[in-house]
Design a protein around this motif. Structure first.
Motif, PDB file in Angstrom:
ATOM      1  N   MET A 162      47.431  39.938  36.998  1.00 49.69           N
ATOM      2  CA  MET A 162      48.536  41.003  37.792  1.00 49.69           C
ATOM      3  C   MET A 162      48.171  41.322  39.411  1.00 49.69           C
ATOM      4  O   MET A 162      49.004  41.527  39.903  1.00 49.69           O
ATOM      5  CB  MET A 162      48.549  41.907  36.763  1.00 49.69           C
ATOM      6  N   SER A 163      46.947  41.378  39.393  1.00 48.43           N
ATOM      7  CA  SER A 163      46.461  41.875  40.932  1.00 48.43           C
ATOM      8  C   SER A 163      46.558  40.948  41.790  1.00 48.43           C
ATOM      9  O   SER A 163      46.657  41.365  43.050  1.00 48.43           O
ATOM     10  CB  SER A 163      45.054  42.350  40.749  1.00 48.43           C
ATOM     11  N   LEU A 164      46.953  39.635  41.493  1.00 48.34           N
ATOM     12  CA  LEU A 164      46.646  38.393  42.570  1.00 48.34           C
ATOM     13  C   LEU A 164      48.286  38.303  43.029  1.00 48.34           C
ATOM     14  O   LEU A 164      48.306  37.959  44.017  1.00 48.34           O
ATOM     15  CB  LEU A 164      46.409  37.341  41.854  1.00 48.34           C
ATOM     16  N   GLY A 165      49.429  38.888  42.174  1.00 52.75           N
ATOM     17  CA  GLY A 165      50.629  38.629  42.631  1.00 52.75           C
ATOM     18  C   GLY A 165      51.198  37.595  41.903  1.00 52.75           C
ATOM     19  O   GLY A 165      50.395  36.627  41.227  1.00 52.75           O
ATOM     20  N   GLU A 166      52.517  37.316  41.893  1.00 51.67           N
ATOM     21  CA  GLU A 166      53.209  36.239  41.201  1.00 51.67           C
ATOM     22  C   GLU A 166      52.871  34.818  41.644  1.00 51.67           C
ATOM     23  O   GLU A 166      52.642  34.212  40.641  1.00 51.67           O
ATOM     24  CB  GLU A 166      54.606  36.481  41.182  1.00 51.67           C
ATOM     25  N   GLU A 167      52.839  34.508  42.801  1.00 51.18           N
ATOM     26  CA  GLU A 167      52.738  33.038  43.452  1.00 51.18           C
ATOM     27  C   GLU A 167      51.174  32.761  43.059  1.00 51.18           C
ATOM     28  O   GLU A 167      50.888  31.620  42.331  1.00 51.18           O
ATOM     29  CB  GLU A 167      52.956  33.093  44.758  1.00 51.18           C
ATOM     30  N   GLU A 168      50.245  33.493  43.376  1.00 52.62           N
ATOM     31  CA  GLU A 168      49.013  33.000  43.268  1.00 52.62           C
ATOM     32  C   GLU A 168      48.686  33.145  41.424  1.00 52.62           C
ATOM     33  O   GLU A 168      47.971  32.416  41.058  1.00 52.62           O
ATOM     34  CB  GLU A 168      47.966  34.201  43.721  1.00 52.62           C
ATOM     35  N   ALA A 169      49.279  34.057  40.871  1.00 52.88           N
ATOM     36  CA  ALA A 169      48.934  34.046  39.327  1.00 52.88           C
ATOM     37  C   ALA A 169      49.501  32.648  38.666  1.00 52.88           C
ATOM     38  O   ALA A 169      49.118  32.135  37.802  1.00 52.88           O
ATOM     39  CB  ALA A 169      49.493  35.160  38.787  1.00 52.88           C
ATOM     40  N   ALA A 170      50.741  32.254  39.230  1.00 52.50           N
ATOM     41  CA  ALA A 170      51.601  30.969  38.625  1.00 52.50           C
ATOM     42  C   ALA A 170      50.631  29.809  39.093  1.00 52.50           C
ATOM     43  O   ALA A 170      50.479  28.816  38.122  1.00 52.50           O
ATOM     44  CB  ALA A 170      52.734  30.894  39.367  1.00 52.50           C
ATOM     45  N   GLU A 171      50.012  29.720  40.215  1.00 53.20           N
ATOM     46  CA  GLU A 171      48.889  28.616  40.430  1.00 53.20           C
ATOM     47  C   GLU A 171      47.969  28.798  39.516  1.00 53.20           C
ATOM     48  O   GLU A 171      47.386  27.622  39.191  1.00 53.20           O
ATOM     49  CB  GLU A 171      48.498  28.941  41.859  1.00 53.20           C
ATOM     50  N   VAL A 172      47.249  29.787  39.247  1.00 53.77           N
ATOM     51  CA  VAL A 172      46.350  29.794  38.123  1.00 53.77           C
ATOM     52  C   VAL A 172      46.685  29.323  36.643  1.00 53.77           C
ATOM     53  O   VAL A 172      46.043  28.404  36.309  1.00 53.77           O
ATOM     54  CB  VAL A 172      45.861  31.092  37.905  1.00 53.77           C
ATOM     55  N   PHE A 173      47.908  29.708  36.573  1.00 57.89           N
ATOM     56  CA  PHE A 173      48.527  29.481  35.112  1.00 57.89           C
ATOM     57  C   PHE A 173      48.430  27.836  34.886  1.00 57.89           C
ATOM     58  O   PHE A 173      48.539  27.181  33.814  1.00 57.89           O
ATOM     59  CB  PHE A 173      49.853  30.017  34.780  1.00 57.89           C
TER      60      PHE A 173
END
Length: 331
Positions: free
Chosen positions: A14-25
């Motif tokens: 959640m602290s990374l932001g949507e774009e970065e979190a999506a890349e992790v997912f």
């Protein structure tokens, strides 16, 4: 993952932001995505101190990581072949690197059990068995519950007698489903199915399915049914844990879940639980058990299943061991 670990991961994403979190997912498996998604949805307000603690912990762990080997797959293959010889190493390599398969079978892991069941419902039981052994066993148990009793039992007996998947069979499966399996040109069969797989799936299906399935298999092959039973691990088998192992399990179980699970436990198992708690905690648990009215059998079985998952995980991690016996072989 333990609850705190999942929450920490969710807070970090959640602290990374949507774009970065999506890349992790994109690099996570279906179960991990589901757990993290559910946890993120539940986290409404997070104290600033908690966020800072999570970020500090991540920074520290990230700084301690180093890339030791550029091509880890190649490294594993070479080390195992040098240590074990070509034949033994290849058997292990297939299992270790099996998760790299991104073919059609992988897409089934993202589907709910009812959808997978509907997709496979009209296939031959042998084909269904050959496909299901590639899925996680708790997902398979959900799929089988959607089938009719006869179809479920037909599939289970084929899972129990499945002796791996030959390369030619992989090609046949590819015709049934578009790219269900990759690697049809492998020279060795994949080590899937068998008595242990069937035993674990039946365990996860619950007691009503267990009785029907074992009766069906026993009529067809009494020896096979006995082998499956020898490899099954039931809630009552928790008594096989030593005190240290039992205490490790209890640390992972929420109080409310423990109360529900013990509603269907034997007196002996309850005493084992009380013995491995502080006297105050044991008294509180006894009061909760006595004060709790009737509960649905499905609720009890669901909580017992969750406790069994915890045991399997702790055994796999080497944190606990079981006493000798069939259940020990199963885990």
């Amino acid at each position: 993952m333990a609850d705190d670990t999942i929450e920490n991961a969710a807070i970090l994403l959640m602290s990374l932001g949507e774009e970065e979190a999506a890349e992790v997912f994109r690099h996570l498996g279906p179960k991990e995505v589901q757990k993290l998604g559910e946890t993120i949805a539940k986290l409404k307000v997070i104290p600033r101190e908690r966020v800072e603690t999570v970020l500090d912990k991540f920074t520290q762990e990230a700084q301690e990581q180093h890339i030791l080997v550029a091509d880890t797959d190649s490294y594993v293959k070479n080390v195992l072949r040098k240590a074990l010889g070509e034949d033994k190493a290849n058997l292990l390599i297939d299992r270790i690197l099996q998760g790299d398969d991104n073919s059609g079978i992988e897409s089934l892991k993202w589907m709910d059990g009812a959808s997978v069941a509907e997709l496979l419902r009209n296939e031959h039981p042998q084909i269904i068995a050959a496909i299901l052994v590639h899925l996680d066993q708790d997902q398979v148990s959900t799929v089988l519950k959607v089938f009719t009793e006869r179809q479920r039992n037909e599939v289970l007996i084929r899972i129990a007698t499945l002796d791996g998947i030959q390369p030619a069979a992989l090609k046949d499966l590819n015709e049934v489903m578009s790219k269900v399996l990759a690697g049809g040109d492998r020279t060795k069969k994949a080590s899937l199915g068998g008595v242990k797989a069937a035993a674990e799936i039946i365990n996860l299906c619950g007691s009503s399915v267990e009785t029907s399935a074992l009766d069906f298999i026993r009529e067809a092959d009494a020896d096979l049914a006995q082998k499956i039973m020898d490899n099954m691990f039931t809630f009552d088998d928790l008594s096989k844990l030593d005190d240290k192992g039992f205490q490790a399990v209890l640390k992972e179980v929420q109080s409310e879940s423990l109360v529900l699970a013990l509603k269907g436990a034997t007196p002996e198992l309850r005493e084992k639980v009380f013995k491995n708690m502080s006297s105050r905690a044991a008294e509180t648990l006894k009061e909760d058990l006595e004060g709790r009215g009737p509960v649905r059998v499905s609720e009890v079985e669901a909580e017992q299943k969750e406790m069994l998952k915890i045991v399997r995980r702790l055994v796999d991690e080497g944190q606990i061991v079981l006493a000798s016996g069939g259940a020990d072989d199963f885990l």
